[in-house]
Design a protein around this motif. Sequence first.
Motif, PDB file in Angstrom:
ATOM      1  N   LEU A   1       1.045  -1.082  -0.168  1.00 35.72           N
ATOM      2  CA  LEU A   1       0.070  -0.166  -0.228  1.00 35.72           C
ATOM      3  C   LEU A   1       0.241   1.312  -0.158  1.00 35.72           C
ATOM      4  CD1 LEU A   1      -2.495  -0.887   2.197  1.00 35.72           C
ATOM      5  CD2 LEU A   1      -3.133  -1.250   0.472  1.00 35.72           C
ATOM      6  N   ALA A   2       1.986   0.625   0.859  1.00 38.97           N
ATOM      7  CA  ALA A   2       2.969   2.303   0.703  1.00 38.97           C
ATOM      8  C   ALA A   2       3.865   2.285  -0.497  1.00 38.97           C
ATOM      9  CB  ALA A   2       4.047   2.119   1.776  1.00 38.97           C
ATOM     10  N   VAL A   3       4.030   1.393  -1.449  1.00 38.59           N
ATOM     11  CA  VAL A   3       4.583   1.192  -2.345  1.00 38.59           C
ATOM     12  C   VAL A   3       3.422   2.459  -3.712  1.00 38.59           C
ATOM     13  CG1 VAL A   3       4.943   0.562  -4.680  1.00 38.59           C
ATOM     14  CG2 VAL A   3       6.556  -0.393  -2.021  1.00 38.59           C
ATOM     15  N   PHE A   4       2.502   2.097  -3.278  1.00 38.77           N
ATOM     16  CA  PHE A   4       1.366   2.867  -4.141  1.00 38.77           C
ATOM     17  C   PHE A   4       1.267   4.172  -4.857  1.00 38.77           C
ATOM     18  CE2 PHE A   4      -0.689  -1.235  -5.092  1.00 38.77           C
ATOM     19  CZ  PHE A   4      -1.665  -0.903  -5.827  1.00 38.77           C
ATOM     20  N   ALA A   5       1.832   4.962  -3.292  1.00 41.73           N
ATOM     21  CA  ALA A   5       1.887   6.299  -2.897  1.00 41.73           C
ATOM     22  C   ALA A   5       3.774   6.484  -3.193  1.00 41.73           C
ATOM     23  CB  ALA A   5       1.926   6.468  -1.494  1.00 41.73           C
ATOM     24  N   VAL A   6       4.210   6.203  -3.095  1.00 38.07           N
ATOM     25  CA  VAL A   6       5.483   6.006  -2.934  1.00 38.07           C
ATOM     26  C   VAL A   6       5.930   6.426  -4.659  1.00 38.07           C
ATOM     27  CG1 VAL A   6       8.296   5.093  -3.126  1.00 38.07           C
ATOM     28  CG2 VAL A   6       6.455   5.463  -0.883  1.00 38.07           C
ATOM     29  N   ALA A   7       5.703   5.550  -5.043  1.00 34.63           N
ATOM     30  CA  ALA A   7       5.481   5.441  -7.544  1.00 34.63           C
ATOM     31  C   ALA A   7       5.225   6.528  -7.251  1.00 34.63           C
ATOM     32  CB  ALA A   7       5.425   4.036  -7.683  1.00 34.63           C
ATOM     33  N   ALA A   8       3.690   6.551  -7.236  1.00 38.26           N
ATOM     34  CA  ALA A   8       3.494   8.141  -8.040  1.00 38.26           C
ATOM     35  C   ALA A   8       3.834   9.333  -7.185  1.00 38.26           C
ATOM     36  CB  ALA A   8       1.708   8.268  -6.776  1.00 38.26           C
ATOM     37  N   LEU A   9       5.017   9.592  -6.221  1.00 40.61           N
ATOM     38  CA  LEU A   9       5.325  11.118  -5.792  1.00 40.61           C
ATOM     39  C   LEU A   9       6.740  10.343  -6.614  1.00 40.61           C
ATOM     40  CD1 LEU A   9       4.933  10.324  -1.990  1.00 40.61           C
ATOM     41  CD2 LEU A   9       4.231  12.218  -3.186  1.00 40.61           C
ATOM     42  N   ILE A  10       6.808   9.475  -7.348  1.00 41.35           N
ATOM     43  CA  ILE A  10       8.013   9.080  -8.353  1.00 41.35           C
ATOM     44  C   ILE A  10       8.069  10.129  -9.576  1.00 41.35           C
ATOM     45  CG2 ILE A  10      10.216   8.393  -9.048  1.00 41.35           C
ATOM     46  CD1 ILE A  10      10.164   6.001  -5.946  1.00 41.35           C
ATOM     47  N   VAL A  11       7.011   9.536 -10.063  1.00 44.52           N
ATOM     48  CA  VAL A  11       7.005   9.839 -11.261  1.00 44.52           C
ATOM     49  C   VAL A  11       5.741  10.360 -11.743  1.00 44.52           C
ATOM     50  CG1 VAL A  11       6.908   7.414 -12.190  1.00 44.52           C
ATOM     51  CG2 VAL A  11       4.643   8.387 -11.312  1.00 44.52           C
ATOM     52  N   LEU A  12       5.346  11.921 -11.026  1.00 41.88           N
ATOM     53  CA  LEU A  12       3.956  12.413 -11.168  1.00 41.88           C
ATOM     54  C   LEU A  12       5.240  13.802 -11.620  1.00 41.88           C
ATOM     55  CD1 LEU A  12       1.297  11.849  -8.997  1.00 41.88           C
ATOM     56  CD2 LEU A  12       1.219  11.912 -10.870  1.00 41.88           C
ATOM     57  N   PRO A  13       6.486  14.239 -11.047  1.00 44.53           N
ATOM     58  CA  PRO A  13       6.652  15.122 -11.442  1.00 44.53           C
ATOM     59  C   PRO A  13       7.714  14.594 -12.836  1.00 44.53           C
ATOM     60  CG  PRO A  13       8.071  14.576  -8.699  1.00 44.53           C
ATOM     61  CD  PRO A  13       6.950  13.315 -10.005  1.00 44.53           C
ATOM     62  N   PHE A  14       7.955  14.174 -13.599  1.00 46.04           N
ATOM     63  CA  PHE A  14       8.387  13.709 -14.525  1.00 46.04           C
ATOM     64  C   PHE A  14       6.546  13.703 -15.857  1.00 46.04           C
ATOM     65  CE2 PHE A  14      11.445  11.943 -11.343  1.00 46.04           C
ATOM     66  CZ  PHE A  14      12.497  12.402 -12.309  1.00 46.04           C
ATOM     67  N   ALA A  15       6.218  13.337 -15.053  1.00 46.51           N
ATOM     68  CA  ALA A  15       4.728  13.208 -16.015  1.00 46.51           C
ATOM     69  C   ALA A  15       4.076  14.482 -16.534  1.00 46.51           C
ATOM     70  CB  ALA A  15       3.929  12.362 -14.972  1.00 46.51           C
ATOM     71  N   GLY A  16       4.264  15.391 -15.755  1.00 48.62           N
ATOM     72  CA  GLY A  16       4.059  16.902 -16.033  1.00 48.62           C
ATOM     73  C   GLY A  16       4.695  17.587 -17.136  1.00 48.62           C
ATOM     74  N   ARG A  17       6.197  16.766 -16.771  1.00 46.03           N
ATOM     75  CA  ARG A  17       6.929  17.764 -17.941  1.00 46.03           C
ATOM     76  C   ARG A  17       6.637  17.003 -19.197  1.00 46.03           C
ATOM     77  NH1 ARG A  17       9.307  22.614 -18.697  1.00 46.03           N
ATOM     78  NH2 ARG A  17      10.852  22.428 -19.963  1.00 46.03           N
ATOM     79  N   ALA A  18       6.258  15.164 -18.924  1.00 43.33           N
ATOM     80  CA  ALA A  18       5.911  14.189 -21.044  1.00 43.33           C
ATOM     81  C   ALA A  18       4.943  14.750 -21.220  1.00 43.33           C
ATOM     82  CB  ALA A  18       5.930  13.524 -20.010  1.00 43.33           C
ATOM     83  N   ILE A  19       3.599  15.192 -20.986  1.00 44.72           N
ATOM     84  CA  ILE A  19       2.430  16.105 -20.672  1.00 44.72           C
ATOM     85  C   ILE A  19       3.265  17.085 -22.171  1.00 44.72           C
ATOM     86  CG2 ILE A  19       0.465  16.167 -20.933  1.00 44.72           C
ATOM     87  CD1 ILE A  19       0.617  14.346 -18.417  1.00 44.72           C
ATOM     88  N   VAL A  20       3.493  17.961 -21.377  1.00 45.78           N
ATOM     89  CA  VAL A  20       3.834  19.194 -22.184  1.00 45.78           C
ATOM     90  C   VAL A  20       4.373  19.417 -23.196  1.00 45.78           C
ATOM     91  CG1 VAL A  20       5.124  21.270 -21.533  1.00 45.78           C
ATOM     92  CG2 VAL A  20       3.597  20.676 -20.285  1.00 45.78           C
ATOM     93  N   ARG A  21       5.025  18.344 -23.129  1.00 47.55           N
ATOM     94  CA  ARG A  21       6.274  18.333 -24.540  1.00 47.55           C
ATOM     95  C   ARG A  21       5.450  17.014 -25.232  1.00 47.55           C
ATOM     96  NH1 ARG A  21      10.970  20.227 -24.060  1.00 47.55           N
ATOM     97  NH2 ARG A  21      11.860  20.830 -21.936  1.00 47.55           N
ATOM     98  N   ARG A  22       5.323  16.027 -25.144  1.00 46.47           N
ATOM     99  CA  ARG A  22       4.795  14.794 -25.562  1.00 46.47           C
ATOM    100  C   ARG A  22       2.908  15.121 -26.228  1.00 46.47           C
ATOM    101  NH1 ARG A  22       9.671  13.830 -28.376  1.00 46.47           N
ATOM    102  NH2 ARG A  22      10.697  13.244 -27.228  1.00 46.47           N
ATOM    103  N   GLY A  23       2.743  15.890 -25.072  1.00 46.12           N
ATOM    104  CA  GLY A  23       1.043  15.797 -25.057  1.00 46.12           C
ATOM    105  C   GLY A  23       0.586  14.729 -24.076  1.00 46.12           C
ATOM    106  N   PRO A  24      -1.037  14.708 -23.985  1.00 47.71           N
ATOM    107  CA  PRO A  24      -1.552  13.703 -22.720  1.00 47.71           C
ATOM    108  C   PRO A  24      -1.945  12.740 -23.972  1.00 47.71           C
ATOM    109  CG  PRO A  24      -3.046  15.543 -23.109  1.00 47.71           C
ATOM    110  CD  PRO A  24      -1.712  15.411 -24.516  1.00 47.71           C
TER     111      PRO A  24
END
Length: 424
Positions: free
Chosen positions: A45-68
């Motif tokens: 259950l903790a891994v779910f939260a940790v994984a989200a906290l790791i990937v979300l900062p990069f996800a925003g940049r990827a959406i901006v550059r590549r599209g959603p």
Amino acid sequence: MGAAMRRIHVGNALSAFGLGFTVPYLYVYVAQVRGLGSVTAGLVLAVFAVAALIVLPFAGRAIVRRGPLPVLLVALVTAALGALCLGLSASAATVLLSAAALGAGQAVMQPALATMIVDCSTAETRSRAFAMQFFLQNLGLGVGGLIGGHLVDTTSASSFTLLFAIEAAMFLLLVAVMVTVRTPRSPRMEEAPGQSGGGWKQLLGNRAMVQLCVLGFVLFFACYGQFESGLSAYGVEAAGITTSALGTALAANTLMIVVAQFAVLRFVERRKRSRVIAAVGLIWAVAWAVAGYAGLGHGSQTMATAAFISTYALFGLGEAMLSPTLAPLVADLAPTGLAGQYNSAFALVKQLALAIGPAVGGPLGASLHAPYIVAFLLFSLGITVLAVRLGRELTDVQNQPSLGRSRVVTQGGAPADAVAAAEA
């Protein structure tokens, strides 16, 4: 709704339906069915939260550059692989790795889908679009959890394998639906004048967005972060709530959202967003006061149970008011081309609150009953204060989009004097 928006809403419903299949049963599956113990189950259950906290900062940049859309497709395939592997895993290491893949994919879906909704909607339709998204998510989670509960058998690992396989199939079906979506091409960050710097630095320089993130953290911490941890522990320990009554309370929350969502929308659309959020803080303060009566009052067990169920229903009413308010406000605060970055930042705040909320609320709710209620009642009143302060940072149209629509009608149609004369 256009064809693209309809497909996006189908996608939201399918993803929620798949998650509803498995999330309520993860702890039982890992701890009991696979025999890996409560510690490993807690880590999952903790891994779910940790994984989200790791990937979300990069996800925003990827959406901006590549599209959603490309980002969403990668997230869906990752989540499908994670779900399938989780259903086949028998060791602690493979369970944790699979949970990390599922959690990361699930986390990235949220800002990607939200950005697609922004691209396919206008200022006039955005509140209704996000209200529909929230409605379908809750309906999908509820139906998925209900069906999943009838399929699982704690004595058979194969029943859980089937459950996770169905979840993976839902994600892959969503891939097939999403590749058919043709969204309007959203402007990229580098195409907008003065936006070349972009990114987190520009976001942190947006005073209104920073205040909204702080407000969002308190909202998610004081509500969603307590549902299945502190509040449920408080209900069982202080109010003597049975597990069946706890299930009824969760169902009351979902039912309130499903029933009230579009009735509330009519009320919300003509009000200032900051005042709507402030009203939610007051409603949740009442909810915590009712919860206090359930556990600390001296009424009958029936009254305590009814009060506890009412608490969850009141939370649902507040959630229904927030769904057409928060996400559209994030979109309106985002500069041209940066909607993905802002959606990811807000999703990151939400995940952080959901990670800290249970860790703080669980022990408090289980043992320190009165301080727990008082603390979260004050948090709810704090939501009202923060919302009023946020309203001072917003433009008139950001705070109340209907004003912008009225001005456009007045300027593009009959003169204001003629309109007033006709109304008289």
